[in-house]
Design a protein around this motif. Sequence first.
Motif, mmCIF file in Angstrom:
data_model
loop_
_atom_site.group_PDB
_atom_site.id
_atom_site.type_symbol
_atom_site.label_atom_id
_atom_site.label_comp_id
_atom_site.label_asym_id
_atom_site.label_seq_id
_atom_site.Cartn_x
_atom_site.Cartn_y
_atom_site.Cartn_z
ATOM 1 N N LYS A 156 -22.695 -25.096 5.179
ATOM 2 C CA LYS A 156 -21.598 -24.324 5.757
ATOM 3 C C LYS A 156 -22.045 -23.473 6.935
ATOM 4 C CE LYS A 156 -18.999 -24.147 1.407
ATOM 5 N NZ LYS A 156 -19.964 -24.859 0.554
ATOM 6 N N GLN A 157 -23.356 -23.334 7.124
ATOM 7 C CA GLN A 157 -23.872 -22.597 8.273
ATOM 8 C C GLN A 157 -24.148 -23.510 9.469
ATOM 9 O OE1 GLN A 157 -23.980 -19.224 8.126
ATOM 10 N NE2 GLN A 157 -23.122 -19.516 6.082
ATOM 11 N N PHE A 158 -24.050 -24.815 9.259
ATOM 12 C CA PHE A 158 -24.321 -25.794 10.319
ATOM 13 C C PHE A 158 -25.692 -25.542 10.954
ATOM 14 C CE2 PHE A 158 -19.896 -26.074 9.509
ATOM 15 C CZ PHE A 158 -19.502 -27.356 9.841
ATOM 16 N N ASP A 159 -26.681 -25.355 10.086
ATOM 17 C CA ASP A 159 -28.035 -25.004 10.513
ATOM 18 C C ASP A 159 -28.944 -26.216 10.364
ATOM 19 O OD1 ASP A 159 -30.469 -23.901 11.079
ATOM 20 O OD2 ASP A 159 -30.444 -22.434 9.442
ATOM 21 N N MET A 160 -29.286 -26.849 11.477
ATOM 22 C CA MET A 160 -30.136 -28.045 11.450
ATOM 23 C C MET A 160 -31.546 -27.750 10.950
ATOM 24 S SD MET A 160 -28.507 -30.869 12.685
ATOM 25 C CE MET A 160 -29.712 -31.888 13.542
ATOM 26 N N ALA A 161 -31.968 -26.489 11.035
ATOM 27 C CA ALA A 161 -33.317 -26.130 10.600
ATOM 28 C C ALA A 161 -33.427 -26.081 9.078
ATOM 29 C CB ALA A 161 -33.727 -24.784 11.199
#
Length: 220
Positions: A156-161
Amino acid sequence: MQKHLLGLTALASVLFLSFFSVLFFSKKKENHPPRPSRQTATDRFRPEEKSLLREGDIVLRRGEGSVSDFIVAFLKETYPVTHCGVVVRRDDGLWVISSESTPDADGIRCDPLTHFAGYARNGSLAAVRPRLDEAQRTAFLHASEWYLSQGKAFDKQFDMADTTKFYCAELMYHLFFRATGTDFLPARKPLAASEVVHMDNFFAPERFELLFNHAEKTAF
């Protein structure tokens, strides 16, 4: 002055990401309402289109509700689709592996093809075939089933890391990387400290063969 501007930029990114997360949590039921309450028509795969599909193809759609509208406005895609998945075959027909968040499930899941279409805004379905050799296609499908078995939650944070959770296009990135060893979806847009994979990647003719695209004749 330069440090001040950088600070303002970072603050703006954090505020933007916070707004997006709040919007996602508060509106996700609107994004996938129960079918009986729908006020707009959903899209469907035509029989001749279903006959084109095979395992390893990518199907795309635009969902209903404010979240999909927000994603479209943020990414400014050529064809504003907001969700994607991999076609796989089961004993009873074609299904789709994808990562999404809905009231009844969260994360990587496998749904019937008709279920995938049932949440598509009218005139938004599309399908493409990755330009992979047979060994790469096999590896791509194996990776799809493996990630499905891991049960990762939706990012839900759209964090690729953060590789513990995947949003839909992030999952596709990892599947293609496992199959090809390359970044198969290179077009990105910055979001806070991370980047969001552009859905336009799936319409790049050098990497994907277009099978059909209902959005070509639809005004969004």
